[in-house]
Design an enzyme around this catalytic site. Structure first.
Site, PDB file in Angstrom:
ATOM      1  CB  CYS A 193     -41.140  39.574  96.015  1.00 46.28           C
ATOM      2  SG  CYS A 193     -41.917  41.303  96.013  1.00 46.28           S
TER       3      CYS A 193
ATOM      4  CG  ASP B 143     -36.209  45.927  97.875  1.00 43.35           C
ATOM      5  OD1 ASP B 143     -36.630  44.641  97.985  1.00 43.35           O
ATOM      6  OD2 ASP B 143     -36.886  46.825  97.690  1.00 43.35           O
TER       7      ASP B 143
HETATM    8  O1  LIG Z   1     -38.805  42.918  97.250  1.00 45.83           O
HETATM    9  C1  LIG Z   1     -39.155  43.345  96.169  1.00 45.83           C
HETATM   10  C2  LIG Z   1     -40.005  44.276  96.040  1.00 45.83           C
HETATM   11  O2  LIG Z   1     -40.668  44.787  97.062  1.00 45.83           O
HETATM   12  P1  LIG Z   1     -41.965  45.855  97.111  1.00 45.83           P
HETATM   13  O3  LIG Z   1     -43.038  45.234  96.239  1.00 45.83           O
HETATM   14  O4  LIG Z   1     -42.072  45.991  98.423  1.00 45.83           O
HETATM   15  O5  LIG Z   1     -41.435  47.121  96.579  1.00 45.83           O
HETATM   16  C3  LIG Z   1     -38.193  43.154  94.761  1.00 45.83           C
HETATM   17  O6  LIG Z   1     -37.780  41.758  95.126  1.00 45.83           O
HETATM   18  C4  LIG Z   1     -36.841  43.947  94.834  1.00 45.83           C
HETATM   19  O7  LIG Z   1     -37.435  45.533  94.962  1.00 45.83           O
HETATM   20  C5  LIG Z   1     -36.246  44.040  93.693  1.00 45.83           C
HETATM   21  O8  LIG Z   1     -37.100  44.484  92.626  1.00 45.83           O
HETATM   22  P2  LIG Z   1     -36.359  44.798  90.921  1.00 45.83           P
HETATM   23  O9  LIG Z   1     -35.494  43.778  90.593  1.00 45.83           O
HETATM   24  O10 LIG Z   1     -37.462  45.280  90.116  1.00 45.83           O
HETATM   25  O11 LIG Z   1     -35.767  46.098  91.426  1.00 45.83           O
END
Ligand SMILES: O=C(COP(=O)(O)O)[C@H](O)[C@H](O)COP(=O)(O)O
Length: 318
Positions: free
Chosen positions: A128, A197
């Site tokens: 991701c 998340d």
């Molecule tokens: O799973 C996702 C995003 O999912 P989506 O694309 O469905 O929002 C990221 O790994 C976390 O949100 C952490 O991101 P960060 O470290 O930027 O908070």
């Protein structure tokens, strides 16, 4: 009572994933509450408080899984204070601004801690797009370490492309692979590096769908898996046994209507996140240090105590 257009636009952008990723969602929500407060023409403190709470509820209902969203709203609303509208307004503006500042600082701090786990010449596999995970790579690069990345494309929304682009901007060599190739390429990786998340009290990590399978494979291959997550990702309600809701997204992200009709009568499911049990994870890196997943609950109690009520609900509904 009118919702400020920025609140409505932010809510729509979060729901459609124009604004995505847990930290970015939290920051956008806090900024939207600030806009609402700044533009409010409420005449009484009660009307002002009600207006900000309605805005918070609208933002909260967009996506259910990233706990940074309710945590950001809680951070601002808990600091809403004052006997008249100007004081209340100033408190919301200050809290939202403070929240954004803390978020940036926390990410830089955790980046430095995560970078210490990476050695010169290491290859990280990503899944991701996580700004917290990228902060670790960025800090390692700034320390002068050569790091390479194997980037999973991350179906169905292909957030891996964002990761690949940002890693290239840091000068990191990138190999992009389809998700199904992960196990094969784990033999070339020194770390799996992902974001979160939400993190539950038992140390389970909720992140993009596919993280749990990747973690199981990484464990089987002996590749350490590291989660980079600011403390805003800690889910306080899980201390009282609540589970984290996994968002189910539109089936058309998986297969379009035409192709689906051509296939015939099928069920399509599109969960956005999954839960990785703590036994498959090596470390959770936060701005307060790195933790074995099972001990994260101590940090959670320290930060949240036992107060997990949602302040955007009317007092009698909490
Ligand atoms: O799973 C996702 C995003 O999912 P989506 O694309 O469905 O929002 C990221 O790994 C976390 O949100 C952490 O991101 P960060 O470290 O930027 O908070």
């Amino acid at each position: 009572m009118d919702l400020h257009p920025t609140v409505e636009a932010t809510a729509e952008d979060i729901a459609s994933m124009e604004i995505r990723g847990a930290a970015t969602i939290g920051a956008a929500a806090a900024a939207a509450l600030r806009e609402q407060a700044e533009a409010s023409d409420a005449e009484t403190p009660e009307a002002f408080r009600a207006e900000v709470r309605v805005a918070a509820r609208r933002l909260h209902e967009t996506r259910p899984t990233a706990v940074s969203l309710p945590n950001a709203l809680r951070y601002v609303l808990r600091r809403m204070d004052g006997g008249d509208v100007p004081l209340l307004r100033a408190s919301v503006v200050e809290a939202a601004t403070d929240f954004e500042r803390r978020l940036g600082r926390a990410q830089a701090q955790l980046g430095a801690i995560g970078a210490n786990r990476l050695q010169d010449g290491d290859v990280v596999m990503t899944h991701c797009h996580s700004t917290d995970a990228l902060a670790c790579v960025e800090a390692a690069v700034e320390q002068g370490k050569d790091v390479e990345a194997i980037v999973k494309e991350t179906r169905p929304r292909l957030q891996g492309h964002i990761t690949a682009r940002q890693l290239r901007e840091l000068g990191v060599p990138v190999t992009l692979i389809v998700d199904n190739a992960a196990r094969r390429y784990l033999d070339d990786a020194d770390h799996v590096l992902v974001g979160a998340d939400a993190i539950a009290a038992d140390g389970s990590v909720i992140n993009k769908i596919g993280t749990s399978g990747l973690a199981v494979n990484a464990r089987e291959r002996g590749v350490p898996i590291m989660v980079a997550a600011q403390t805003i990702k800690l889910h306080p309600a899980t201390m009282t046994g609540h589970t984290v809701e996994i968002e189910m997204r539109d089936e058309r992200e998986v297969v379009d209507d035409e192709e689906r009709a051509a296939i015939g009568d099928i069920t399509v499911e599109n969960p956005a996140f999954d839960v990785t049990p703590p036994r498959y994870l090596d470390a959770i890196v936060t701005e307060s240090g790195q933790f074995p997943p099972e001990s994260i609950v101590t940090l959670m109690r320290e930060l949240f105590g036992d107060g997990v009520a949602e302040p955007w609900l009317e007092p009698e509904r909490r």
